[in-house]
Scaffold this motif. Structure first.
Motif, mmCIF file in Angstrom:
data_model
loop_
_atom_site.group_PDB
_atom_site.id
_atom_site.type_symbol
_atom_site.label_atom_id
_atom_site.label_comp_id
_atom_site.label_asym_id
_atom_site.label_seq_id
_atom_site.Cartn_x
_atom_site.Cartn_y
_atom_site.Cartn_z
ATOM 1 N N GLU A 1 3.054 -9.507 -7.073
ATOM 2 C CA GLU A 1 1.841 -9.624 -6.402
ATOM 3 C C GLU A 1 1.565 -8.583 -5.147
ATOM 4 N N GLN A 2 2.675 -7.891 -5.050
ATOM 5 C CA GLN A 2 2.444 -6.571 -3.849
ATOM 6 C C GLN A 2 2.156 -5.367 -4.636
ATOM 7 N N ASP A 3 2.199 -5.378 -6.079
ATOM 8 C CA ASP A 3 2.097 -4.206 -6.692
ATOM 9 C C ASP A 3 0.947 -4.387 -7.759
ATOM 10 N N LEU A 4 -0.339 -4.131 -6.978
ATOM 11 C CA LEU A 4 -1.365 -4.222 -7.810
ATOM 12 C C LEU A 4 -1.626 -2.911 -8.751
ATOM 13 N N PHE A 5 -1.813 -3.190 -9.988
ATOM 14 C CA PHE A 5 -1.985 -2.066 -10.975
ATOM 15 C C PHE A 5 -3.147 -1.192 -10.501
ATOM 16 N N GLY A 6 -2.916 0.112 -10.211
ATOM 17 C CA GLY A 6 -3.976 1.058 -10.053
ATOM 18 C C GLY A 6 -4.323 1.025 -8.575
#
Length: 688
Positions: free
Chosen positions: A302-307
């Motif tokens: 949830e902390q690693d939004l794609f792009g």
């Protein structure tokens, strides 16, 4: 399936023909197995953490993207410019999380108990953010019922007991006259999604691991776990607005760690929240990418939004989505969210607030401590909240009385999915999200790969390494010696490319046949080694050379380090290969998530490596790759390479396994090989 028709030659690699070649041609593989060092190219580094070339490469990409973002912030001239940018960033943020649910269903809120405290009470609340998705929450209510109160949302960070862990902060807010709602994020506290009733615990730790399992599956359907966390927070706002004791024009949010993530994302998308104080989250993403393996390796999708970097948003963009609302960043000097990054991001947002004459609406508090919402930061945050909510200024903090966890449970059993017979798992919701959005016809893997921003490898130059670093579009090779085994020659090469990367490569062939058709072969851990000789020799006896290599971050390019999870230290006791590739907390998982932040999945970069190898094979070796094969689940990568490369045939082996993304979603698969994580992969057509 592509086939090779060059000069009428056809590839015949049935198992029967391979076996026949093995039996008819002379020689004994058992007597001619090369030594282990025949397959080694790079000197084994000493064990321990290090900034590897691959990590350097990821950071170089990230900083370039960060610089592009800075140019956008610097181009803002008017508030109309900022408003246009906010609209664009909001659209990008919604796309990154997979949108939001389009219907607000009945909350069906119910109070299951109440605890009377001195000066305030604590209500135990359960509501439905979506049908069958129950949210367990605590509502702290000031004792003065004669007026409406401002309200504060307190999303929980990564604590096993979720909302209960933040009762001190919540009590302090309530004592100052705020109605406070603190709730369990999905996968924590009373909302475990993988509860084993027999053992009385989750199958995963209730800190980050449940989030990793759900979040990785969410990526495959083109969403992010943050989508559902944000929605829970927005529905918490909806609940507050139903209460007669809440002033709907004075709603704020503050949370720390994972709660800081939620506070930032919820506020960015919900303008009903008027004052925002995220703690221990805001930093600079390139800096966060640099230290996560060593300081905080647990998977947090949830902390690693794609792009988020390639889309030119970053943490500064998230803060600017809140303008002109008041924002305070609470940071810890010794945090694993780098303090230098927090200062940098704060300054970038502060310039915009100052530019439009609102310097008093943005602030930063720093405490000299580790990852926590310290008393000093809480006092600064509460003062900021008081100022913008029209509350009287005060000094000091309440000496809260912490209650045992059992006194603050909202459910009878301690798990809402055990208490409510119609409770649904978020894994089911993720699967339904996919079913509702299935595309027909699906795009092919080759099409999606091309859309991801593929370099034009055909134009890359190939030359011998002369000491200078390889250029952006250059392959600089060195011959690293070789070895012989009977009539078999193993040539070693190191390919330097992409400015910072290096690919170890072996060309295995009969001494009398250095040019011709070759096979690309690898396994899940990288290139072939001595243990694979029997399999390789079958191909050699059939008359083909073999090229085998290490993908970036695998094989000899691995970091010789085991990332130990602070949440689940037992993961660090796995053997090195399993620990390195563990999807819950491992070095490779962090490489994969870094790649998502920059907008190009690691899986596609593995295909890039194969393309680079192909270019080298054609230009330097004068050979032609006609087939690709791999055992086990590595066959999934081989199948992708065959789809992308024209005239390269896929070679199936007896134990080959094609991991299909749509099947992972349909089966609600909890764990799978982390390199295969491709956002939106469930909608991509895969071939075997």
């Amino acid at each position: 399936m592509n086939r090779c028709h060059n000069q009428g030659h056809k590839l015949r690699f049935g198992l029967a023909s391979l076996l026949l070649a093995f039996l008819v041609l002379p020689g004994s593989s058992a007597q001619n197995v090369p030594q282990v060092d025949a397959f080694e190219i790079l000197k084994e580094p000493k064990p321990g953490p290090r900034i590897t070339p691959f990590l350097q490469y990821q950071l170089d990409q990230a900083w370039r993207q960060d610089e592009a973002q800075q140019r956008i912030w610097e181009s803002i001239r008017t508030e109309e410019d900022l408003q246009r940018l906010q609209k664009q960033m909001r659209e990008r943020l919604l796309e990154m999380i997979g949108g939001l649910p389009n219907q607000k269903t009945d909350l069906r809120a119910r109070i299951t108990g109440k605890v009377q405290m001195e000066g305030f009470s604590i209500e135990k609340l359960i509501f439905e953010s979506l049908p069958g998705i129950y949210v367990t929450a605590l509502v702290y209510v000031p004792g003065d019922h004669s007026k409406k109160h401002p309200a504060v949302l307190v999303p929980a960070g990564h604590a096993t007991n979720g909302k209960i862990h933040y009762q001190v902060l919540s009590q302090r807010l309530a004592s100052r006259g705020y109605v406070v709602i603190a709730w369990d994020p999905v996968g924590q506290g009373e909302r475990s999604q993988f509860w084993d009733a027999k053992d009385g615990k989750s199958r995963y730790n209730l800190v980050c691991a449940e989030h990793a399992v759900m979040g990785n599956l969410a990526y495959l359907v083109g969403a992010n776990l943050a989508r559902w966390e944000i929605w829970d927070g927005m529905r918490a706002v909806d609940y507050l607005l139903t209460r007669p004791d809440v002033d709907g024009e004075r709603i704020s949010i503050t949370g720390t760690s994972g709660g800081g993530t939620q506070a930032t994302l919820i506020a960015a998308l919900d303008p009903r929240i008027k004052v925002v104080v995220p703690s221990c989250y805001i930093s600079s993403l390139p800096m966060r990418m640099a230290n996560r393996i060593f300081a905080d390796p647990d998977s947090d999708p949830e902390q690693d939004l794609f792009g988020i970097l390639s889309n030119k948003v970053g943490h500064t963009g998230l803060l600017l989505l809140m303008y002109p609302r008041p924002v305070m960043i609470a940071s810890a000097v010794l945090d694993f969210f780098p303090i230098e990054g927090a200062r940098k991001t704060f300054r970038e947002a502060q310039r915009v607030y100052e530019q439009f004459h609102r310097p008093d609406r943005i602030a930063m508090a720093e405490g000299y401590h580790g990852h926590q919402y310290s008393d000093e930061n809480q006092e600064a945050a509460l003062g900021f909240l008081d100022r913008f909510n029209g509350m009287p200024p005060r000094r000091g903090l309440l000496a809260a009385k912490e209650l045992p966890d059992k006194d603050l449970l909202c459910t009878r059993s301690g798990q809402v999915m055990l208490d409510d017979s119609d409770a649904r798992s978020l894994m089911d919701v993720i699967r339904e999200y996919y079913v509702d959005r299935k595309k027909s016809p699906e795009k092919s893997l080759s099409e999606k790969y091309q859309e991801s921003g593929v370099p034009d490898f055909e134009k890359w130059t190939v030359s011998e390494f002369t000491g200078a670093p390889a250029g952006e579009n250059q392959i600089a090779w060195t011959a690293e010696g070789g070895a012989k085994s009977g009539d078999i020659q193993i040539d070693k090469y190191l390919l330097r490319h992409s400015r910072l990367l290096a690919t170890p490569l072996l060309y295995i062939h009969k001494s009398s046949n250095k040019q011709g058709d070759v096979l690309l072969w690898f396994k899940g851990t990288g290139k072939a080694d001595a243990s694979d000789w029997q399999q390789l020799e079958k191909f050699l006896r059939a008359g083909y050379g073999i090229v085998t290599f290490d993908f970036r971050g695998l094989g000899e390019t691995r970091m010789p380090y085991t990332a130990v999870s602070p949440d689940d230290p037992l993961l660090g006791n796995l053997d090195f290969d399993r620990a390195y590739m563990n999807p819950l907390s491992g070095v490779l998982a962090n490489y994969v998530y870094n790649s998502l932040l920059s907008g190009r999945p690691y899986f596609y970069q593995m295909i890039d490596d194969a393309e680079i190898v192909k270019r080298f094979v054609e230009e330097k070796l004068g050979a032609r790759i006609i087939a690709v094969g791999a055992p086990g689940m590595a066959y999934t990568v081989a199948a992708a390479i065959a789809q992308v490369m024209p005239h390269v045939r896929l070679l199936s082996e007896p134990d080959s396994v094609l991991v299909k993304w749509r099947e992972l979603v349909e089966k609600k698969q909890e764990s799978w090989s982390i390199p295969f994580l491709v956002p939106g992969g469930a909608y991509i057509q895969q071939k075997n």
